[in-house]
Design a protein around this motif. Structure first.
Motif, PDB file in Angstrom:
ATOM      1  N   LEU B 302       0.837  -1.200   0.000  1.00 18.50           N
ATOM      2  CA  LEU B 302       0.000   0.000   0.000  1.00 18.50           C
ATOM      3  C   LEU B 302       0.875   1.255   0.000  1.00 18.50           C
ATOM      4  O   LEU B 302       0.585   2.233  -0.690  1.00 18.50           O
ATOM      5  CB  LEU B 302      -0.937  -0.013   1.211  1.00 18.50           C
ATOM      6  CG  LEU B 302      -2.097  -1.007   1.117  1.00 18.50           C
ATOM      7  CD1 LEU B 302      -2.806  -1.140   2.453  1.00 18.50           C
ATOM      8  CD2 LEU B 302      -3.094  -0.589   0.034  1.00 18.50           C
ATOM      9  N   PRO B 383      -2.802   1.065   6.135  1.00 19.41           N
ATOM     10  CA  PRO B 383      -1.386   0.814   5.863  1.00 19.41           C
ATOM     11  C   PRO B 383      -0.479   1.039   7.077  1.00 19.41           C
ATOM     12  O   PRO B 383       0.499   0.317   7.257  1.00 19.41           O
ATOM     13  CB  PRO B 383      -1.065   1.800   4.737  1.00 19.41           C
ATOM     14  CG  PRO B 383      -2.213   2.726   4.644  1.00 19.41           C
ATOM     15  CD  PRO B 383      -3.385   2.016   5.196  1.00 19.41           C
ATOM     16  N   ILE B 384      -0.827   2.001   7.914  1.00 18.76           N
ATOM     17  CA  ILE B 384       0.035   2.282   9.077  1.00 18.76           C
ATOM     18  C   ILE B 384      -0.005   1.124  10.058  1.00 18.76           C
ATOM     19  O   ILE B 384       1.023   0.630  10.520  1.00 18.76           O
ATOM     20  CB  ILE B 384      -0.405   3.587   9.765  1.00 18.76           C
ATOM     21  CG1 ILE B 384      -0.352   4.729   8.759  1.00 18.76           C
ATOM     22  CG2 ILE B 384       0.464   3.883  10.959  1.00 18.76           C
ATOM     23  CD1 ILE B 384      -1.048   5.968   9.246  1.00 18.76           C
ATOM     24  N   LEU B 387       1.821  -1.791   8.583  1.00 16.05           N
ATOM     25  CA  LEU B 387       3.285  -1.659   8.603  1.00 16.05           C
ATOM     26  C   LEU B 387       3.836  -1.891   9.995  1.00 16.05           C
ATOM     27  O   LEU B 387       4.968  -2.327  10.163  1.00 16.05           O
ATOM     28  CB  LEU B 387       3.694  -0.262   8.122  1.00 16.05           C
ATOM     29  CG  LEU B 387       3.729  -0.083   6.611  1.00 16.05           C
ATOM     30  CD1 LEU B 387       3.957   1.368   6.253  1.00 16.05           C
ATOM     31  CD2 LEU B 387       4.825  -0.950   6.011  1.00 16.05           C
TER      32      LEU B 387
END
Ligand SMILES: Nc1ncnc2c1ncn2[C@@H]1O[C@H](COP(=O)(O)OP(=O)(O)OP(=O)(O)O)[C@@H](O)[C@H]1O
Ligand SMILES: [Mg+2]
Lengths: 226, 390
Positions: B302, B383-384, B387
Motif C-alpha cells: 500500500l 497501511p500504518i 506496517l
C-alpha cells in the motif's frame, strides 16, 4: 515543494486524547536533504506517515507543489504515493517471496509498466546502488546493508521527488551505516531528489544540509553542526 | 497483467504448501462428489435406455394373482385381446417355471417358459439358428434355448445346436432353435438368455403345477399405456372373477427407476454441496491466516502505491487459484469414482458432457464466494497499522 502548516495529530486513547503533533509547520524545498531527530515516542514516524500520505492530520494543511493533498481521495493518494514518494524503512520491509529485482520493480508494476521494462529499470537501479551481482537473490540471502540498498533502489526506481527514510541506518553497524549515508548523499546529488531522514544518530544527522528536531509536537531548526 | 497476478498467487500458495494442500482437500472432495453425482446420473440414464432399447417402451406385462398364489388366465381370453382392443397389437401369454436340463452329462438350471409363437414377435427376439416354437408344435417334444443356456449345456465335443437332445425330467426334447444373445429387460420376469422354451401344451410334462399366469403385450405405437391398462382392467377383470389383474408398463417402470435415481443423485449432490461448503470455509480460513501473516507485506504494497483493488485482486487470485486447482483434481477424482461405480455395477461407462464444466464452474464460484470476504478485509487494512505489524 513540501509545505506543512499548523499540523496537529492526536490519537484517541481510551476516554482521553493524546496530542502527538501540535501546530507543527515545515517547508522543504525540492532536492533538500533534511534530518529529523527527536526522542523516542516524540512522533517522528507519525509525522512521516502524514508526509508520506499514509495518514491524515487531525488539523492543519499539507500541500505538495501547491496541491492540497488532504482533499485527495484514496485512489488518488495511492497514485500520488506511487509517483511522488519512495519509502525506506528501518527494517527494510522487503517482500520475502520476491527476489531482489522483483522487489525493486514493485512500484513500477503498480503503475502498469510492462514487465520487461520494469525489469530493465530495476536491474539498472540495483547496479546503481552497487548490487549488480545480486539481482536474482532472495532477501533472506542478503546482508542487512544489502537489503537496505535493495530497499533504497525500490524507493528510487519510480523516480519519485521525495524519499522518506525512517531510521534507515538504525539496524546497521556504523561502517555499513556510513556507506548507506554516502549512498543517500550521492543519490541526492545525482537525482536532485528531496530526502527526509529520521534518525537517532547525530553522526547521520550531521551529514544533512538541514537538521530539525521534533519535541513536544513541534519542530525546531537545529543550528548547523550541533 | 493477469498472468503476473496468477504467477504471484501460485508462488504465494507454494510458499505455504502444507496449508494450501489442506484447503485443497476439501475442494477436491466437494468437486469430486458433484462430478461423480452428475456422471453416475448420466451412467444410470444411459443404462435405463440401454435396458429398454431391446424391448422398446410400448410393452405391458400382465399378471393374474389368485388368493393363494399365481392366478390363471384363459388362453383364449388373452389371444382374443388384439381383436377386441384396438390398442393392443400382439399378446404373448406364458407359463413360467424353472428346473434343470441335461445334455451330454452337462446339467444346467434355468428358467423354463411355456410359450406361443407370439412370444418371439412381442420380444423381438432373433434366432441364432433354427426356429422358435410354433403354434403347430403342440405336443411335439421340441425346445428352444437361450444363448447363455446353450453355452452352459455345451461340451467341447458336443455343442448344443439344432438337433441336440436335452433330457428334462423323464423326457428328451429336441432343440429346434437357439436364440441370439439378448440383454436382460426389467420388463421380463426371466432372462431370455438363460431360459428354455417349450410349447404351452408341453409344460405339463416338465412342471408340477403349471399356471398360465402371465403375458407380455405390445401396444400399437400411438397407444397410451394408462388408457390401455384401464381398458385391460375393464375387459379382463370380470373374466378373472376373484383373481386380481396387475398391469405394469415400461414407462411406469422407467419413471420408477428415474425417481429412484433422482433420489440417489440428490443425495450425492447434497454430500457434494456440503463438502464444497466445507472446502470453501477451509479456503476462507487459509486466506484469513495468510492475510494475518502478511499484514506487513500488505502495508508495504500500500505504501508503495498499490490501490486497495490491487490487494483485493492479489488475495482473490490466490483463493480462486486454490479452488480451481482443487476443482480440476476433483474432476479427475469424480470421473474416476463414476468409472468405478460403472465397473462395480457392470454398467456401461459414459462421460457426462456437463459434469466437467459444471464442476469447474462450481469450484471457481466457491473460490470467489469464500475468497471475497478475506480479500476485501485485506484491501481495507490501514497501511500504518499493517506496517507496524510484526
Ligand atoms: N494509532 C495510535 N493510537 C494511539 N497512539 C499512537 C498511535 N500511533 C502512535 N501513537 C503514539 O504516538 C506516539 C508517537 O509515535 P511515533 O511512532 O510517531 O514515535 P517515534 O518518534 O517514531 O518513536 P521512535 O523513535 O521510537 O520510532 C507514541 O507515544 C505512540 O504510542
Ligand atoms: Mg518511529
Amino acid at each position: 515543494m513540501l509545505e506543512l502548516v499548523d499540523i496537529g495529530r492526536s490519537f484517541r486513547v481510551g476516554p482521553g486524547e493524546v496530542h502527538i503533533l501540535r501546530h507543527l509547520s515545515l517547508t522543504v524545498a525540492a532536492g533538500q536533504l533534511v534530518s529529523i531527530m527527536g526522542g523516542s515516542g516524540s512522533g517522528k514516524t507519525t509525522l512521516m506517515n502524514i508526509i508520506g500520505l499514509l495518514d491524515k492530520p487531525t488539523s492543519g494543511q499539507y500541500r505538495i507543489d501547491g496541491q492540497d493533498v488532504l482533499k485527495a481521495e484514496a485512489r488518488e493518494l495511492s497514485r500520488l504515493r506511487n509517483r511522488l514518494i519512495g519509502f525506506v524503512f528501518q527494517s527494510f520491509f522487503l517482500l520475502p517471496r520476491l527476489n531482489a529485482w522483483r522487489n525493486v520493480a514493485l512500484p513500477l508494476m503498480y503503475r502498469g509498466t510492462p514487465e520487461a521494462e520494469a525489469r530493465r529499470r530495476a536491474i539498472a537501479m540495483l547496479e546503481r546502488v552497487g548490487l549488480a551481482e545480486r539481482t536474482e537473490h532472495m532477501p533472506a540471502m542478503l546482508s542487512g546493508g544489502q537489503k537496505q540498498r535493495v530497499a533504497i533502489a525500490r524507493a528510487l526506481v519510480g523516480e519519485p521527488r521525495v524519499i522518506l527514510a525512517d531510521e534507515p541506518t538504525g539496524a546497521l553497524d556504523p561502517k555499513v551505516s556510513q556507506e548507506i549515508m554516502e549512498l543517500f548523499l550521492a543519490l541526492k546529488r545525482e537525482y536532485g531528489v528531496l530526502i527526509l531522514i529520521i534518525t537517532h544518530d547525530p553522526g547521520v544527522a550531521a551529514q544533512c544540509e538541514r537538521q530539525v528536531v521534533l519535541a513536544d509536537g513541534v519542530l525546531t531548526e537545529a543550528p548547523r553542526g550541533c | 497483467m493477469l498472468k503476473r497476478v496468477v504467477a504471484e498467487a501460485a508462488a504465494n500458495l507454494l510458499a505455504s504448501r502444507q496449508r494450501s494442500a489442506l484447503a485443497l482437500l476439501g475442494i477436491v472432495i466437494g468437486a469430486a462428489a458433484v462430478i461423480a453425482m452428475l456422471n453416475v446420473g448420466a451412467i444410470a440414464r444411459n443404462e435405463t435406455i440401454r435396458q429398454f432399447r431391446q424391448l422398446g417402451t410400448d410393452i405391458l406385462t400382465l399378471r393374474a394373482d389368485g388368493n393363494t398364489g399365481l392366478g390363471n388366465f384363459q388362453l383364449a381370453d388373452l389371444e382374443a385381446l388384439p381383436m377386441e382392443l384396438p390398442a393392443v397389437a400382439e399378446v404373448a401369454p406364458f407359463v413360467i417355471g424353472g428346473g434343470s436340463a441335461q445334455h451330454e452329462g452337462q446339467v444346467a438350471v434355468s428358467s423354463q417358459l411355456g410359450v406361443t409363437a407370439a412370444f418371439a414377435q412381442v420380444t423381438r427376439m432373433r434366432m441364432q439358428g433354427g426356429r422358435f416354437i410354433s403354434d403347430y408344435d403342440r405336443y411335439e417334444l421340441y425346445a428352444v434355448v437361450g444363448a447363455g443356456l446353450a453355452q452352459q449345456l455345451s461340451t467341447p465335443y458336443a455343442p448344443v445346436r439344432v438337433g441336440s437332445g436335452l433330457r428334462i425330467g423323464r423326457y428328451v426334447f429336441t432343440v429346434i432353435g437357439v436364440v441370439e444373445p439378448m440383454l436382460p429387460s426389467p420388463m421380463m420376469p426371466v432372462d431370455i438368455d438363460n431360459t428354455l422354451f417349450v410349447s404351452i401344451p408341453n409344460v405339463r410334462r416338465i412342471m408340477a403345477n403349471p399356471s398360465l399366469s402371465m403375458a407380455i403385450l405390445r401396444m400399437r405405437p400411438d397407444a397410451d399405456a394408462e388408457a390401455v391398462t384401464a381398458q385391460l382392467q375393464r375387459h379382463l377383470g370380470p373374466k378373472l372373477r376373484d383373481q386380481r389383474l396387475s398391469v405394469q408398463s415400461a414407462r411406469q417402470l422407467i419413471a420408477g427407476m428415474q425417481s429412484q435415481m433422482q433420489l440417489f443423485t440428490l443425495l450425492l449432490g447434497a454430500v457434494g454441496a456440503i463438502a464444497l461448503v466445507l472446502g470453501g470455509v477451509g479456503v476462507m480460513n487459509i486466506m484469513l491466516v495468510s492475510i494475518a501473516e502478511r499484514r506487513r507485506e500488505i502495508g508495504v504494497r500500500l505504501a508503495i502505491g498499490a490501490e486497495p483493488g490491487d490487494i483485493r485482486t492479489l488475495f482473490l487470485a490466490e483463493a480462486v487459484l486454490l479452488s480451481v486447482t482443487g476443482g480440476v483434481l476433483g474432476i479427475f477424482l469424480g470421473i474416476a469414482g463414476a468409472w468405478g461405480f460403472a465397473w462395480l455395477s457392470g454398467w456401461e461407462f459414459v462421460l457426462s458432457a456437463t459434469a466437467a464444466p459444471l464442476g469447474a464452474g462450481v469450484s471457481v464460484a466457491v473460490g470467489i464466494f469464500f475468497g471475497f470476504y478475506p480479500a476485501v478485509m485485506a484491501s481495507r487494512l490501514d497501511p500504518i497499522e499493517a506496517l507496524r505489524a510484526e
